[in-house]
Design a protein around this motif. Structure first.
Motif, PDB file in Angstrom:
ATOM      1  N   ASN A 178       0.823  -1.214   0.000  1.00 46.96           N
ATOM      2  CA  ASN A 178       0.000   0.000   0.000  1.00 46.96           C
ATOM      3  C   ASN A 178       0.854   1.259   0.000  1.00 46.96           C
ATOM      4  N   LEU A 179       2.127   1.123   0.415  1.00 43.38           N
ATOM      5  CA  LEU A 179       3.027   2.282   0.430  1.00 43.38           C
ATOM      6  C   LEU A 179       3.434   2.677  -0.988  1.00 43.38           C
ATOM      7  N   SER A 180       3.472   1.698  -1.886  1.00 39.30           N
ATOM      8  CA  SER A 180       3.801   1.968  -3.282  1.00 39.30           C
ATOM      9  C   SER A 180       3.379   0.788  -4.149  1.00 39.30           C
ATOM     10  N   SER A 181       2.732   1.072  -5.243  1.00 33.41           N
ATOM     11  CA  SER A 181       2.311   0.014  -6.169  1.00 33.41           C
ATOM     12  C   SER A 181       3.434  -0.375  -7.125  1.00 33.41           C
ATOM     13  N   ASN A 182       4.590   0.303  -7.020  1.00 29.66           N
ATOM     14  CA  ASN A 182       5.704   0.043  -7.935  1.00 29.66           C
ATOM     15  C   ASN A 182       6.827  -0.769  -7.312  1.00 29.66           C
ATOM     16  N   ILE A 183       6.637  -1.243  -6.091  1.00 30.29           N
ATOM     17  CA  ILE A 183       7.655  -2.102  -5.482  1.00 30.29           C
ATOM     18  C   ILE A 183       7.766  -3.393  -6.294  1.00 30.29           C
ATOM     19  N   ASP A 184       8.972  -3.709  -6.740  1.00 35.73           N
ATOM     20  CA  ASP A 184       9.152  -4.944  -7.516  1.00 35.73           C
ATOM     21  C   ASP A 184      10.118  -5.924  -6.851  1.00 35.73           C
ATOM     22  N   THR A 185      10.696  -5.516  -5.712  1.00 39.62           N
ATOM     23  CA  THR A 185      11.637  -6.373  -4.988  1.00 39.62           C
ATOM     24  C   THR A 185      11.411  -6.199  -3.496  1.00 39.62           C
ATOM     25  N   ILE A 186      11.289  -7.311  -2.772  1.00 40.34           N
ATOM     26  CA  ILE A 186      11.107  -7.261  -1.325  1.00 40.34           C
ATOM     27  C   ILE A 186      12.204  -8.089  -0.666  1.00 40.34           C
ATOM     28  N   VAL A 187      12.897  -7.470   0.285  1.00 43.60           N
ATOM     29  CA  VAL A 187      13.923  -8.164   1.059  1.00 43.60           C
ATOM     30  C   VAL A 187      13.309  -8.659   2.363  1.00 43.60           C
ATOM     31  N   LEU A 188      13.418  -9.949   2.608  1.00 45.23           N
ATOM     32  CA  LEU A 188      12.998 -10.508   3.892  1.00 45.23           C
ATOM     33  C   LEU A 188      14.173 -10.337   4.844  1.00 45.23           C
ATOM     34  N   ALA A 189      14.187  -9.186   5.529  1.00 39.26           N
ATOM     35  CA  ALA A 189      15.350  -8.739   6.283  1.00 39.26           C
ATOM     36  C   ALA A 189      15.327  -9.204   7.739  1.00 39.26           C
ATOM     37  N   CYS A 190      15.008 -10.459   7.907  1.00 43.52           N
ATOM     38  CA  CYS A 190      15.114 -11.133   9.196  1.00 43.52           C
ATOM     39  C   CYS A 190      15.389 -12.588   8.879  1.00 43.52           C
ATOM     40  N   THR A 191      16.339 -13.178   9.573  1.00 44.99           N
ATOM     41  CA  THR A 191      16.755 -14.531   9.209  1.00 44.99           C
ATOM     42  C   THR A 191      15.731 -15.596   9.595  1.00 44.99           C
ATOM     43  N   HIS A 192      14.675 -15.207  10.329  1.00 48.80           N
ATOM     44  CA  HIS A 192      13.570 -16.136  10.596  1.00 48.80           C
ATOM     45  C   HIS A 192      12.624 -16.257   9.398  1.00 48.80           C
ATOM     46  N   TYR A 193      12.541 -15.199   8.621  1.00 45.63           N
ATOM     47  CA  TYR A 193      11.478 -15.103   7.623  1.00 45.63           C
ATOM     48  C   TYR A 193      11.529 -16.109   6.488  1.00 45.63           C
ATOM     49  N   PRO A 194      12.695 -16.703   6.144  1.00 47.29           N
ATOM     50  CA  PRO A 194      12.672 -17.721   5.086  1.00 47.29           C
ATOM     51  C   PRO A 194      11.722 -18.879   5.371  1.00 47.29           C
TER      52      PRO A 194
END
Length: 274
Positions: A178-194
């Motif tokens: 919702n912050l931007s409709s143009n985001i095309d890459t997301i970093v899962l920046a916590c080592t639990h998130y995988p």
């Protein structure tokens, strides 16, 4: 010569360690999880710095000359101070590296829209470390952040396949997008998130790339050691892996396999105040 130290506040760093061991199998490693004092993500800068430094110094005392902070919160809140203030007390080549820089220095190779999302703990988000580091390497990239405080507890309590996990993943993915409709890459920046990756993929629109950090950090470490022979020479190479936790080894061993992909046998290690 000594092993490479891998530090995390709990279990998440095992997802990074797993990839490092695949890329660099000949090296010796000591993994230390500060499970007795988890979570780090909601703690102050001062507390995270103190806890992280205690664990780094413990790994130094166990023979490690190189320590990897396989924890985004510790990398965000403690790494710079340790590098600039504490390492100067040592006259040898001891080094402490984190997981944020390896991720941010390559992020520009993935995004075409130059708009990137960061999903992380509250501590990492509030540090603005990803915004600062991405802008160093790629000033043209806009970074949007979303704190996901419920994700670590869901993973730690093995609720990754529960309806609650899906609810909270959907909520935070939508908030970020919702912050931007143009985001095309997301970093899962916590080592639990995988461990939540299958759900995140299912709830993220097609065309958005999701980046986990394990392979990125492992490849970066291999490159670092190839470029710094003086550091590589301090790392012993017998293929030995040791695991330590500041909490119950029995509890650690039960959960660790979920993150590491195979059974481990940890020993208890007493850290000040843990």
């Amino acid at each position: 010569m000594g092993p490479i130290g891998i530090f995390d506040s709990g279990y998440g760093g095992l997802t990074v360690f797993k990839e490092i061991a695949k890329v660099l199998p000949a090296y010796d490693y000591i993994y230390l999880g500060d499970n007795a004092r988890v979570p780090y993500g909601t703690r102050s800068f001062e507390t995270v710095y103190m806890y992280t430094l205690e664990c780094v110094e413990q790994l130094f005392s166990m023979g490690c000359q190189l320590v990897i902070l396989a924890c985004n919160t510790a990398s965000a809140k403690a790494l710079r101070t340790i590098q600039q203030k504490d390492l100067v007390a040592y006259t040898d080549t001891r080094k402490v590296l984190g997981v944020i820089r390896p991720t941010t220095e390559i992020i520009g190779h993935y995004t075409k829209t130059r708009q990137v999302g960061i999903m992380a703990t509250s501590g990492t988000v509030n540090s603005h470390s990803y915004i600062l580091e991405v802008n160093k390497f790629f000033p043209d990239i806009t970074v949007y952040q979303e704190a996901c405080p419920m994700w670590v507890p869901l993973v730690e309590n093995n609720e990754i396949n529960s309806p609650g996990a899906r609810y909270f993943v959907k909520q935070h993915v939508q908030r970020l997008l919702n912050l931007s409709s143009n985001i095309d890459t997301i970093v899962l920046a916590c080592t639990h998130y995988p461990l939540l990756l299958p759900i995140i993929q299912n709830l993220t629109p097609e065309g958005i790339r999701l980046l986990t950090q394990g392979h990125i950090v492992a490849k970066s470490l291999a490159d670092y050691l190839s470029r710094h022979s003086e550091i590589d020479l301090t790392c012993s190479k017998n293929g030995i892996k040791e695991f330590y936790t500041t909490e119950s080894p029995k509890a650690f061993n039960q959960k660790a396999a979920l993150f590491y992909g195979e059974r481990v046998s940890a020993k208890h290690l007493k850290i000040t105040n843990s």
